[in-house]
Design a protein around this motif. Sequence first.
Motif, PDB file in Angstrom:
ATOM      1  N   SER A   9      41.103  13.537  60.518  1.00  0.00           N
ATOM      2  CA  SER A   9      40.187  13.026  59.478  1.00  0.00           C
ATOM      3  C   SER A   9      38.842  13.738  59.404  1.00  0.00           C
ATOM      4  O   SER A   9      37.857  13.164  58.934  1.00  0.00           O
ATOM      5  CB  SER A   9      39.959  11.521  59.671  1.00  0.00           C
ATOM      6  OG  SER A   9      41.170  10.809  59.559  1.00  0.00           O
ATOM      7  N   ARG A  54      38.115  14.170  55.680  1.00  0.00           N
ATOM      8  CA  ARG A  54      37.822  12.845  55.118  1.00  0.00           C
ATOM      9  C   ARG A  54      36.407  12.398  55.466  1.00  0.00           C
ATOM     10  O   ARG A  54      35.690  11.843  54.624  1.00  0.00           O
ATOM     11  CB  ARG A  54      38.843  11.837  55.639  1.00  0.00           C
ATOM     12  CG  ARG A  54      38.636  10.421  55.142  1.00  0.00           C
ATOM     13  CD  ARG A  54      39.762   9.526  55.638  1.00  0.00           C
ATOM     14  NE  ARG A  54      39.557   8.142  55.252  1.00  0.00           N
ATOM     15  CZ  ARG A  54      40.402   7.156  55.538  1.00  0.00           C
ATOM     16  NH1 ARG A  54      41.520   7.419  56.198  1.00  0.00           N
ATOM     17  NH2 ARG A  54      40.141   5.919  55.173  1.00  0.00           N
ATOM     18  N   ALA A  55      35.984  12.624  56.701  1.00  0.00           N
ATOM     19  CA  ALA A  55      34.641  12.223  57.121  1.00  0.00           C
ATOM     20  C   ALA A  55      33.568  12.986  56.351  1.00  0.00           C
ATOM     21  O   ALA A  55      32.584  12.404  55.881  1.00  0.00           O
ATOM     22  CB  ALA A  55      34.477  12.450  58.623  1.00  0.00           C
ATOM     23  N   GLN A 115      32.155  12.941  67.415  1.00  0.00           N
ATOM     24  CA  GLN A 115      31.575  11.896  68.243  1.00  0.00           C
ATOM     25  C   GLN A 115      32.099  12.067  69.660  1.00  0.00           C
ATOM     26  O   GLN A 115      33.305  12.036  69.901  1.00  0.00           O
ATOM     27  CB  GLN A 115      31.960  10.516  67.695  1.00  0.00           C
ATOM     28  CG  GLN A 115      31.360   9.368  68.463  1.00  0.00           C
ATOM     29  CD  GLN A 115      31.841   8.032  67.926  1.00  0.00           C
ATOM     30  OE1 GLN A 115      32.354   7.945  66.808  1.00  0.00           O
ATOM     31  NE2 GLN A 115      31.686   6.986  68.719  1.00  0.00           N
ATOM     32  N   LYS A 134      29.388   6.465  61.814  1.00  0.00           N
ATOM     33  CA  LYS A 134      30.582   6.743  62.612  1.00  0.00           C
ATOM     34  C   LYS A 134      31.795   6.627  61.699  1.00  0.00           C
ATOM     35  O   LYS A 134      31.946   5.639  60.980  1.00  0.00           O
ATOM     36  CB  LYS A 134      30.686   5.766  63.774  1.00  0.00           C
ATOM     37  CG  LYS A 134      29.598   5.955  64.829  1.00  0.00           C
ATOM     38  CD  LYS A 134      29.789   4.982  65.980  1.00  0.00           C
ATOM     39  CE  LYS A 134      28.725   5.187  67.049  1.00  0.00           C
ATOM     40  NZ  LYS A 134      28.881   4.232  68.179  1.00  0.00           N
ATOM     41  N   ARG A 135      32.640   7.640  61.723  1.00  0.00           N
ATOM     42  CA  ARG A 135      33.823   7.687  60.863  1.00  0.00           C
ATOM     43  C   ARG A 135      35.088   7.630  61.717  1.00  0.00           C
ATOM     44  O   ARG A 135      35.043   7.857  62.936  1.00  0.00           O
ATOM     45  CB  ARG A 135      33.824   8.976  60.042  1.00  0.00           C
ATOM     46  CG  ARG A 135      32.523   9.267  59.295  1.00  0.00           C
ATOM     47  CD  ARG A 135      32.328   8.356  58.102  1.00  0.00           C
ATOM     48  NE  ARG A 135      31.135   8.714  57.336  1.00  0.00           N
ATOM     49  CZ  ARG A 135      30.747   8.077  56.241  1.00  0.00           C
ATOM     50  NH1 ARG A 135      31.451   7.062  55.780  1.00  0.00           N
ATOM     51  NH2 ARG A 135      29.648   8.448  55.596  1.00  0.00           N
ATOM     52  N   ILE A 136      36.211   7.352  61.075  1.00  0.00           N
ATOM     53  CA  ILE A 136      37.461   7.309  61.820  1.00  0.00           C
ATOM     54  C   ILE A 136      37.774   8.691  62.390  1.00  0.00           C
ATOM     55  O   ILE A 136      37.301   9.715  61.891  1.00  0.00           O
ATOM     56  CB  ILE A 136      38.621   6.810  60.941  1.00  0.00           C
ATOM     57  CG1 ILE A 136      38.893   7.790  59.799  1.00  0.00           C
ATOM     58  CG2 ILE A 136      38.341   5.420  60.398  1.00  0.00           C
ATOM     59  CD1 ILE A 136      40.163   7.455  59.035  1.00  0.00           C
ATOM     60  N   GLY A 137      38.586   8.704  63.435  1.00  0.00           N
ATOM     61  CA  GLY A 137      38.930   9.965  64.073  1.00  0.00           C
ATOM     62  C   GLY A 137      37.840  10.503  64.968  1.00  0.00           C
ATOM     63  O   GLY A 137      37.805  11.694  65.270  1.00  0.00           O
ATOM     64  N   PHE A 138      36.929   9.617  65.412  1.00  0.00           N
ATOM     65  CA  PHE A 138      35.803  10.011  66.258  1.00  0.00           C
ATOM     66  C   PHE A 138      34.958  11.104  65.603  1.00  0.00           C
ATOM     67  O   PHE A 138      34.554  12.074  66.241  1.00  0.00           O
ATOM     68  CB  PHE A 138      36.291  10.461  67.643  1.00  0.00           C
ATOM     69  CG  PHE A 138      36.843   9.321  68.461  1.00  0.00           C
ATOM     70  CD1 PHE A 138      36.006   8.498  69.181  1.00  0.00           C
ATOM     71  CD2 PHE A 138      38.208   9.061  68.468  1.00  0.00           C
ATOM     72  CE1 PHE A 138      36.517   7.439  69.922  1.00  0.00           C
ATOM     73  CE2 PHE A 138      38.735   8.003  69.197  1.00  0.00           C
ATOM     74  CZ  PHE A 138      37.877   7.188  69.935  1.00  0.00           C
ATOM     75  N   ARG A 139      34.719  10.914  64.303  1.00  0.00           N
ATOM     76  CA  ARG A 139      33.809  11.789  63.567  1.00  0.00           C
ATOM     77  C   ARG A 139      32.482  11.070  63.375  1.00  0.00           C
ATOM     78  O   ARG A 139      32.430   9.834  63.379  1.00  0.00           O
ATOM     79  CB  ARG A 139      34.396  12.170  62.210  1.00  0.00           C
ATOM     80  CG  ARG A 139      35.783  12.761  62.290  1.00  0.00           C
ATOM     81  CD  ARG A 139      35.802  14.122  62.936  1.00  0.00           C
ATOM     82  NE  ARG A 139      37.143  14.541  63.309  1.00  0.00           N
ATOM     83  CZ  ARG A 139      37.511  15.809  63.400  1.00  0.00           C
ATOM     84  NH1 ARG A 139      36.647  16.782  63.145  1.00  0.00           N
ATOM     85  NH2 ARG A 139      38.745  16.117  63.765  1.00  0.00           N
TER      86      ARG A 139
END
Length: 237
Positions: free
Chosen positions: A41, A44-45, A163, A218-223
């Motif tokens: 992702s 996406r992020a 992240q 903070k985004r999904i996928g540790f982004r």
Amino acid sequence: MAGLLTPRRRYGTELLDSRNDDEGLVLRTVEDLRRSNVVFSGTRAALAELSLHFARLPATATLLDVGTGLGDVPRAAAGAARSHNITLTTIGLDAEPVIARSATDSVAHAICGSGLALPFRDGSVDIVMCSQTLHHFRGEGECALLREMNRVARVAVVVSDLQRSWIAAAGFWVASFPLRFHRVTRHDGVLSVMRGYTSDELSSAVFGAVGVRPSVHKRIGFRITTSWIPAAGARAT
């Protein structure tokens, strides 16, 4: 800040740094990173943060992606902009000549150059962004990159990165085997996670460089992403 799930930042040495004269290997690893952006992702992020600024863009706008790799993120950004009736001219910049050449199929203009000395006038590009590039710099280099992006941007600066987390590092390592990533990608990818940011660290890095304290998401996928309106004061420094 170190914690149960957040390791201390570790820089180390990327394997690709010692083998960047191997064009085949360089292209193989950036292709792995392109696929990683889809699976974990990253694209996406970056688009989620970029979309916060679509309403402020003119109908015909420009975007510069620093450390563009194969240009997959700016290509996706142009597609997202079209859904908002914005024609986005994309520029991809990368320090590696072979990567810059390979990005020509994905961006309108591909340039080989350094993010520490962007070859653009002050306020000459609507959006300046970088995705998974900032963590490759530290200290004054990190500040210099942020200042240069701020200097060139007219509407917004967008940063998308990793992240830092034990879970993210372990997850990338394990997933790299079924995804058939090259061993250099596997090593350097885990190291990149260990160079990543906490929310406070990313916010403080931007504040130290350009005097703006932006919101961090903070985004999904540790982004982790952030963006801000260019600070005119930092352009003058």
